[in-house]
Design a protein around this motif. Structure first.
Motif, PDB file in Angstrom:
ATOM      1  N   MET A 424       0.824  -1.212   0.000  1.00 33.28           N
ATOM      2  CA  MET A 424       0.000   0.000   0.000  1.00 33.28           C
ATOM      3  C   MET A 424       0.856   1.259   0.000  1.00 33.28           C
ATOM      4  O   MET A 424       0.523   2.259  -0.654  1.00 33.28           O
ATOM      5  CB  MET A 424      -0.958  -0.012   1.193  1.00 33.28           C
ATOM      6  N   LEU A 425       1.955   1.254   0.733  1.00 40.85           N
ATOM      7  CA  LEU A 425       2.841   2.418   0.742  1.00 40.85           C
ATOM      8  C   LEU A 425       3.417   2.669  -0.649  1.00 40.85           C
ATOM      9  O   LEU A 425       3.431   3.814  -1.137  1.00 40.85           O
ATOM     10  CB  LEU A 425       3.961   2.219   1.759  1.00 40.85           C
ATOM     11  N   LEU A 426       3.864   1.623  -1.312  1.00 38.49           N
ATOM     12  CA  LEU A 426       4.427   1.784  -2.652  1.00 38.49           C
ATOM     13  C   LEU A 426       3.354   2.172  -3.663  1.00 38.49           C
ATOM     14  O   LEU A 426       3.604   2.992  -4.561  1.00 38.49           O
ATOM     15  CB  LEU A 426       5.121   0.491  -3.078  1.00 38.49           C
ATOM     16  N   LYS A 427       2.178   1.606  -3.532  1.00 40.62           N
ATOM     17  CA  LYS A 427       1.092   1.960  -4.447  1.00 40.62           C
ATOM     18  C   LYS A 427       0.734   3.433  -4.320  1.00 40.62           C
ATOM     19  O   LYS A 427       0.542   4.136  -5.321  1.00 40.62           O
ATOM     20  CB  LYS A 427      -0.135   1.095  -4.142  1.00 40.62           C
ATOM     21  N   ARG A 480      12.566   1.643  -2.027  1.00 37.38           N
ATOM     22  CA  ARG A 480      12.972   2.175  -3.334  1.00 37.38           C
ATOM     23  C   ARG A 480      13.786   1.143  -4.112  1.00 37.38           C
ATOM     24  O   ARG A 480      13.529   0.895  -5.296  1.00 37.38           O
ATOM     25  CB  ARG A 480      13.798   3.444  -3.186  1.00 37.38           C
ATOM     26  N   LEU A 481      14.769   0.539  -3.459  1.00 39.46           N
ATOM     27  CA  LEU A 481      15.598  -0.442  -4.150  1.00 39.46           C
ATOM     28  C   LEU A 481      14.774  -1.647  -4.612  1.00 39.46           C
ATOM     29  O   LEU A 481      14.985  -2.163  -5.716  1.00 39.46           O
ATOM     30  CB  LEU A 481      16.734  -0.895  -3.238  1.00 39.46           C
ATOM     31  N   ALA A 482      13.847  -2.078  -3.773  1.00 35.09           N
ATOM     32  CA  ALA A 482      12.997  -3.210  -4.148  1.00 35.09           C
ATOM     33  C   ALA A 482      12.102  -2.860  -5.329  1.00 35.09           C
ATOM     34  O   ALA A 482      11.930  -3.663  -6.259  1.00 35.09           O
ATOM     35  CB  ALA A 482      12.155  -3.644  -2.952  1.00 35.09           C
ATOM     36  N   ALA A 483      11.515  -1.657  -5.299  1.00 33.03           N
ATOM     37  CA  ALA A 483      10.640  -1.238  -6.393  1.00 33.03           C
ATOM     38  C   ALA A 483      11.409  -1.100  -7.701  1.00 33.03           C
ATOM     39  O   ALA A 483      10.931  -1.494  -8.774  1.00 33.03           O
ATOM     40  CB  ALA A 483       9.962   0.079  -6.035  1.00 33.03           C
ATOM     41  N   GLU A 484      12.618  -0.555  -7.630  1.00 35.50           N
ATOM     42  CA  GLU A 484      13.423  -0.388  -8.837  1.00 35.50           C
ATOM     43  C   GLU A 484      13.887  -1.731  -9.397  1.00 35.50           C
ATOM     44  O   GLU A 484      13.970  -1.912 -10.613  1.00 35.50           O
ATOM     45  CB  GLU A 484      14.639   0.488  -8.537  1.00 35.50           C
ATOM     46  N   GLY A 487      10.031  -3.968  -9.829  1.00 29.26           N
ATOM     47  CA  GLY A 487       8.911  -3.329 -10.516  1.00 29.26           C
ATOM     48  C   GLY A 487       7.577  -3.941 -10.153  1.00 29.26           C
ATOM     49  O   GLY A 487       7.287  -4.175  -8.972  1.00 29.26           O
ATOM     50  N   THR A 488       6.772  -4.236 -11.163  1.00 29.12           N
ATOM     51  CA  THR A 488       5.432  -4.787 -10.921  1.00 29.12           C
ATOM     52  C   THR A 488       5.474  -6.228 -10.429  1.00 29.12           C
ATOM     53  O   THR A 488       4.434  -6.788 -10.079  1.00 29.12           O
ATOM     54  CB  THR A 488       4.586  -4.713 -12.205  1.00 29.12           C
ATOM     55  N   GLU A 489       6.655  -6.841 -10.418  1.00 32.00           N
ATOM     56  CA  GLU A 489       6.792  -8.219  -9.949  1.00 32.00           C
ATOM     57  C   GLU A 489       7.124  -8.292  -8.454  1.00 32.00           C
ATOM     58  O   GLU A 489       7.372  -9.378  -7.926  1.00 32.00           O
ATOM     59  CB  GLU A 489       7.905  -8.929 -10.731  1.00 32.00           C
ATOM     60  N   LEU A 490       7.157  -7.146  -7.785  1.00 34.09           N
ATOM     61  CA  LEU A 490       7.578  -7.124  -6.384  1.00 34.09           C
ATOM     62  C   LEU A 490       6.721  -8.012  -5.501  1.00 34.09           C
ATOM     63  O   LEU A 490       7.224  -8.644  -4.567  1.00 34.09           O
ATOM     64  CB  LEU A 490       7.575  -5.686  -5.848  1.00 34.09           C
ATOM     65  N   ASP A 491       5.429  -8.074  -5.779  1.00 36.23           N
ATOM     66  CA  ASP A 491       4.557  -8.864  -4.902  1.00 36.23           C
ATOM     67  C   ASP A 491       4.888 -10.355  -4.935  1.00 36.23           C
ATOM     68  O   ASP A 491       4.425 -11.113  -4.081  1.00 36.23           O
ATOM     69  CB  ASP A 491       3.089  -8.634  -5.258  1.00 36.23           C
ATOM     70  N   LYS A 492       5.701 -10.789  -5.882  1.00 37.52           N
ATOM     71  CA  LYS A 492       6.133 -12.184  -5.916  1.00 37.52           C
ATOM     72  C   LYS A 492       7.318 -12.438  -4.987  1.00 37.52           C
ATOM     73  O   LYS A 492       7.698 -13.587  -4.764  1.00 37.52           O
ATOM     74  CB  LYS A 492       6.498 -12.586  -7.349  1.00 37.52           C
ATOM     75  N   HIS A 493       7.909 -11.349  -4.477  1.00 35.98           N
ATOM     76  CA  HIS A 493       9.071 -11.468  -3.597  1.00 35.98           C
ATOM     77  C   HIS A 493       8.626 -11.140  -2.161  1.00 35.98           C
ATOM     78  O   HIS A 493       8.954 -10.103  -1.599  1.00 35.98           O
ATOM     79  CB  HIS A 493      10.182 -10.545  -4.082  1.00 35.98           C
TER      80      HIS A 493
END
Length: 602
Positions: A424-427, A480-484, A487-493
């Motif tokens: 939610m924070l990243l969204k 930030r590092l995780a999002a970069e 990307g849109t695949e973050l929820d798999k990690h």
């Protein structure tokens, strides 16, 4: 003791959810138990007295699944106005603020089975009708729910869908004459099911329109299954529901067709926040009981309360209470701040409540995870203080230990909520609602220069303020590092998102504790016991936050990039040497003087 400077004051209603990550500690005044109104304290006192005098003495009967007694207790609570705080006066309620609602949740939590029973009725059972019902539905159901004449329940979970609410398989189709919806399917783990009069049920209309319905207990085709026999909260009613061509009048469709997810998710947001409050009463009670037992139990010719390792446990228990309490009522103040400009009689008031809960959904998930795990740690220590007696049913801590375990499962598992906190924070950052990426750039620049945050106030909590700011920087930099990277695949990690969620929670806890302690200074002097509570939490959370961020980076980056970031991260290792014995003694002396937790809102 060191003089404390008053924090700057800004109205809470201008704050957005997640803002705490980007504001300096204490830059905004927060709601704390020390700032409760007399009316709020009176409701809390009434509910606490009711629970102590009418619920706890009946614990054995409740544990034996005396559903008639539970229903009677709900009616007595209704007579005192303890079930109607979230219901408007128009429909027989008292229509009070959310802080009062959370205070009642705290007071009702002295016994797990009762806490679950009452909160299921006033929260997830009644609120869908409060927030999403039409005028006719509110007029029909709410006056009876407000008094406890009728009991409510919430039916969402199925065999194949729990946290994935929209995966429900229960189906609904309109009857040929257009007067009913015909429901087929089943629901699991429904609290209050054996004696509820009305259920909020979710089904897929025409196979793909997830929708809510109000279903009365006498509905043809509805069958309530047998009681489940549970590890904990044994006294609460938990049964399955079966729908076999159940005929639900079309006028009982709740909210909008196909919009049941709005009901489910917003009710869960509030339920998560209330769970944060709904563990505090039990935590305080078990701390008080453990202290009393330790003072009376002797080994080697001395009370075990004099033993350093027992005192260490008592100190840790008190620290967790202070943390949960500080965060919970800070969040309640944020929600009420959003609603301050609205009158309860306004036609769109409930829409504003829903919007406020959506705004602070991150904080609600924090409270759910943090509160449920805090009480788990606390009751585990309490059992250990009791020794062998803690394993015997004669001692209430045995029941409290079992009862606490469910909190990490319902209202969305802690695994799901950890994903939500980071997600939610990243969204919101991507949408431009939070300055996460701009702040992250600033953090990266500071790390590149080997800089760390500085304290804005030079008092006894300066190091703890720095620790809170470092935790925020760790969370922001890691996200930030995780999002970069993903990307849109973050929820798999999930391991990355969960680790960063833990850092966010520690940042919110420590920020809230430091701010509360400074606001509570008397004549500019900080309370030494409160300082010890904050310092003990800071010492443990600082190491934890740094380790969690490092873990997230190791799962995000590789090779030279990882080595560089781990080296830069060292600037945010905010550990400060401390004397654990000195902290422990300051803290436990305060507990002994008060006979338990010393900061109750009475």
């Amino acid at each position: 003791m060191v003089a404390a400077t008053e924090p700057a004051s800004r109205p809470q209603d201008v704050l957005a959810g997640g803002t705490f990550l980007f504001q300096e500690v204490g830059s905004t005044r927060i709601l704390t138990p020390e700032g409760f109104s007399e009316e709020q304290r009176l409701f809390f006192k009434t509910a606490l007295q009711f629970c102590r005098e009418q619920v706890l003495p009946q614990a054995a009967r409740i544990e034996g699944k005396d559903n008639a007694l539970l229903r009677d207790l709900l009616r007595r609570a209704g007579d005192l106005g303890l079930l109607s705080v979230d219901i408007a006066e128009t429909y027989g309620g008292t229509g009070l603020d959310k802080t009062t609602s959370l205070l009642l949740a705290e007071a009702m939590s002295l016994l797990g089975s009762w806490s679950v029973t009452s909160s299921a009725h006033t929260g997830i059972g009644s609120l869908p009708i409060v927030w999403f019902g039409n005028e006719a539905q509110k007029a029909k159901y709410l006056p009876k729910l407000a008094t406890g004449e009728w009991v409510a329940a919430y039916a969402l979970t199925e065999q194949g869908s729990g946290s994935d609410a929209r995966g429900a398989k229960t189906k609904a189709v309109k009857s040929q004459d257009g007067k009913h919806y015909v429901l087929n399917g089943s629901k699991l783990y429904i609290t209050n099911a054996a004696f509820a009069d009305v259920f909020v049920v979710f089904a897929q209309v025409d196979g793909d329109k997830f929708t809510g319905f109000i279903v009365e207990k006498d509905t043809p085709g509805l069958t309530v299954g047998p009681e489940e026999h549970k590890m904990g909260i044994r006294g609460s009613s938990t049964c399955p529901l079966y729908f076999e061509d159940a005929l639900v009048p079309v006028e009982n469709l709740l909210g909008e067709l196909g919009k049941g997810h709005r009901i489910a998710f917003n009710i869960l947001n509030y339920g998560r926040l209330k769970l944060g409050a709904g563990v505090i009463g039990s935590m305080k009670l078990q701390l008080q009981s453990a202290l009393k037992f330790a003072q009376e139990r002797k080994q080697f010719k001395a009370p075990i309360a004099t033993f350093p390792l027992i005192r260490e446990k008592l100190a840790r228990m008190a620290t967790l209470v202070y943390a949960v309490e500080s965060m919970t009522y800070r969040t309640a103040g944020l929600v009420d701040g959003r609603l301050a400009s609205k009158e309860r009689s306004d036609a769109d008031y409930d829409a504003h409540v829903i919007a406020a809960m959506e705004e602070f959904a991150t904080e609600a998930s924090i409270m759910k995870v943090f509160g449920s795990e805090a009480i788990g740690f606390l009751v585990d220590d309490a059992v250990q203080v009791h020794g062998g007696a803690g394993y015997i049913e004669e001692y209430p801590v045995e029941r409290a230990y079992r009862d606490a375990r469910i909190n990490r499962i319902f209202e969305g598992t802690n695994e799901i909520n950890r994903m939500l906190i980071t997600g939610m924070l990243l969204k919101r950052a991507v949408k431009g609602d939070l300055p996460l990426f701009a702040q992250a750039r600033s953090v990266a620049e500071e790390l590149g220069r080997g800089e760390r945050p500085r304290a804005g106030r030079h008092d006894a909590l300066a190091n703890e303020e720095i620790a809170a700011e470092c935790a925020k920087h760790l969370a922001i930099h890691g996200m930030r590092l995780a999002a970069e990277t993903f990307g849109t695949e973050l929820d798999k990690h999930q391991e990355v998102m969960a680790a960063l969620a833990d850092v966010v929670m520690d940042a919110y806890a420590l920020d809230s504790m430091v701010t509360r302690t400074r606001q509570g200074a008397t004549s500019g002097v900080l309370d030494p016991v409160r300082v010890a509570l904050v310092r003990l939490y800071a010492m443990e959370s600082t190491t934890r936050a740094f380790e969690r961020t490092r873990r997230a980076l190791c799962a995000t980056l590789k090779g030279d990039a990882l080595s560089l970031e781990l080296k830069r991260l060292s600037a945010l290792d905010a550990f400060t040497p401390y004397d654990p014995a000195e902290l422990r003694e300051t803290l436990v002396a305060g507990l002994e003087e008060a006979g338990g937790y010393p900061y109750n809102p009475l």
